[in-house]
Design a protein around this motif. Structure first.
Motif, short mmCIF file in Angstrom:
data_model
loop_
_atom_site.label_atom_id
_atom_site.label_comp_id
_atom_site.label_asym_id
_atom_site.label_seq_id
_atom_site.Cartn_x
_atom_site.Cartn_y
_atom_site.Cartn_z
N THR A 109 0.81 -1.23 0.00
CA THR A 109 0.00 0.00 0.00
C THR A 109 0.83 1.27 0.00
O THR A 109 0.54 2.21 -0.74
CB THR A 109 -0.95 0.00 1.22
OG1 THR A 109 -1.74 -1.18 1.19
CG2 THR A 109 -1.85 1.22 1.21
N GLN A 110 1.89 1.30 0.81
CA GLN A 110 2.66 2.53 0.92
C GLN A 110 3.22 3.01 -0.42
O GLN A 110 3.16 4.22 -0.69
CB GLN A 110 3.78 2.36 1.94
CG GLN A 110 4.57 3.64 2.17
CD GLN A 110 5.45 3.57 3.39
OE1 GLN A 110 4.97 3.51 4.53
NE2 GLN A 110 6.77 3.55 3.18
N PRO A 111 3.76 2.13 -1.28
CA PRO A 111 4.26 2.64 -2.56
C PRO A 111 3.19 3.35 -3.39
O PRO A 111 3.49 4.36 -4.05
CB PRO A 111 4.75 1.36 -3.26
CG PRO A 111 5.08 0.42 -2.15
CD PRO A 111 4.05 0.69 -1.10
N ARG A 226 -7.73 11.01 11.64
CA ARG A 226 -8.73 9.97 11.33
C ARG A 226 -8.09 8.60 11.53
O ARG A 226 -7.11 8.28 10.85
CB ARG A 226 -9.21 10.14 9.89
CG ARG A 226 -9.98 11.43 9.65
CD ARG A 226 -9.92 11.86 8.19
NE ARG A 226 -10.74 13.03 7.93
CZ ARG A 226 -10.39 14.29 8.22
NH1 ARG A 226 -9.19 14.52 8.77
NH2 ARG A 226 -11.20 15.29 7.95
N PRO A 227 -8.62 7.76 12.42
CA PRO A 227 -7.97 6.49 12.73
C PRO A 227 -8.23 5.40 11.70
O PRO A 227 -9.35 5.25 11.20
CB PRO A 227 -8.58 6.11 14.08
CG PRO A 227 -9.94 6.71 14.05
CD PRO A 227 -9.81 7.99 13.27
N ILE A 228 -7.20 4.64 11.37
CA ILE A 228 -7.33 3.42 10.57
C ILE A 228 -6.53 2.35 11.31
O ILE A 228 -5.38 2.57 11.67
CB ILE A 228 -6.77 3.58 9.15
CG1 ILE A 228 -7.61 4.58 8.35
CG2 ILE A 228 -6.74 2.24 8.42
CD1 ILE A 228 -7.09 4.82 6.94
N GLU A 235 -7.66 1.34 -1.05
CA GLU A 235 -8.79 2.25 -1.27
C GLU A 235 -9.22 2.94 0.02
O GLU A 235 -9.67 4.09 -0.01
CB GLU A 235 -9.97 1.49 -1.89
CG GLU A 235 -9.75 1.01 -3.30
CD GLU A 235 -8.88 -0.24 -3.39
OE1 GLU A 235 -8.59 -0.83 -2.32
OE2 GLU A 235 -8.50 -0.61 -4.51
N VAL A 236 -9.11 2.23 1.15
CA VAL A 236 -9.49 2.82 2.44
C VAL A 236 -8.57 4.00 2.76
O VAL A 236 -9.03 5.08 3.16
CB VAL A 236 -9.44 1.77 3.55
CG1 VAL A 236 -9.68 2.41 4.92
CG2 VAL A 236 -10.44 0.65 3.29
N GLU A 242 -8.17 11.56 0.78
CA GLU A 242 -8.98 12.51 0.01
C GLU A 242 -9.89 13.32 0.93
O GLU A 242 -10.03 14.55 0.76
CB GLU A 242 -9.81 11.76 -1.03
CG GLU A 242 -9.01 11.03 -2.10
CD GLU A 242 -8.43 11.95 -3.15
OE1 GLU A 242 -8.74 13.15 -3.13
OE2 GLU A 242 -7.66 11.46 -4.02
N ASP A 243 -10.52 12.65 1.88
CA ASP A 243 -11.41 13.35 2.82
C ASP A 243 -10.62 14.36 3.66
O ASP A 243 -11.08 15.50 3.88
CB ASP A 243 -12.09 12.35 3.75
CG ASP A 243 -13.10 11.47 3.03
OD1 ASP A 243 -13.50 11.81 1.90
OD2 ASP A 243 -13.51 10.44 3.61
#
Length: 260
Positions: A109-111, A226-228, A235-236, A242-243
């Motif tokens: 994901t990071q790349p 915003r926590p993940i 996509e998350v 974006e938000d």
């Protein structure tokens, strides 16, 4: 057919869910408090929400802003950061080098986030060493910090996460070998820095920040507050970025209008 998760993997997943629930509850409580405080200005009349926002939305954004101020550092020359110091969005990651989910985020994901958002100047990534799996994780965390002292943090970080490494795979001699592979120029300095009190303090600083926030599992992320929790789909992260970017643009416009 999916492979059954090992007991360790299941426990890690359960821990990630618990951490997410805790984060959501904390935000819900804070939002409720913000909404209650926004209903009465002392005259008995309700306060008006920010234009285009409900009271709930305004309260939630206040919580995000407060968490952002508490967690983002934007320090000059931070070796454990990627991206512009003044990027509108900051992703803070709390991770352990023995964590397979952390490795999955780094490899997969990071790349994508770097290419799409960091390179564009929208996102800054700030890594926090959050070793929760014992002495081997702590040694690897200090090694990554030591590599950063020579401008090679991200190179060693990526090497550590190139595959899942456990226990003796993170012994001192193995870490030194990975440092060489990562291009760390002065290995003797690397060894000294890895064992230094400064390295210990740096890791403890990151850990203490995470504990104060209630981080319970790795990886855990905050994107402008915003926590993940866990290595979610790309996509998350993209939607959350974006938000956060949209909220940052809106806040900048409001501040600009207030200054006129």
């Amino acid at each position: 057919m999916p492979t059954s998760a090992s007991p360790t993997r299941k426990l890690a997943a359960v821990g990630a869910v618990i951490a997410l629930v805790v984060a959501v509850l904390a935000i819900a409580i804070a939002v409720g408090q913000a909404v209650e405080s926004g209903r009465d200005d002392g005259t008995g009349a309700p306060r008006a929400a920010t234009s285009g926002q409900s009271s709930e939305d305004a309260g939630r954004q206040k919580m995000y802003d407060d968490l952002t101020k508490r967690t983002t550092r934007r320090e000059d020359g931070d070796a454990l950061a990627l991206g512009k110091k003044d990027a509108p969005v900051v992703l803070v990651e709390y991770a352990d080098y023995q964590c397979s989910f952390c490795g999955s985020f780094t490899r997969k994901t990071q790349p994508e986030l770097v290419e799409k958002y960091v390179d564009a100047g929208t996102l800054r990534i700030e890594f926090r060493n959050f070793p929760v799996k014992g002495a081997d994780s702590e040694r690897a965390a200090r090694a990554s910090w030591a590599a950063g002292r020579q401008g090679k943090f991200w190179q060693l970080h990526d090497e550590l996460y190139a595959k899942t490494r456990k226990g003796d795979e993170l012994a001192e001699d193995k870490l030194v070998g990975m440092a060489r592979e990562s291009g760390v120029p002065d290995i003797e300095k690397f060894r000294k820095d890895m064992k230094s009190e400064a390295a210990e303090r740096a890791v403890e600083r990151d850990q203490e920040e995470g504990y104060q926030l209630g981080v319970q599992a790795t990886p855990s992320f905050l994107i402008n507050g915003r926590p993940i929790s866990g290595a979610q789909q790309a996509e998350v992260f993209q939607q959350t970025i974006e938000d956060a970017a949209a909220a940052a643009r809106s806040s900048a416009k409001q501040n600009e209008g207030a200054g006129k």
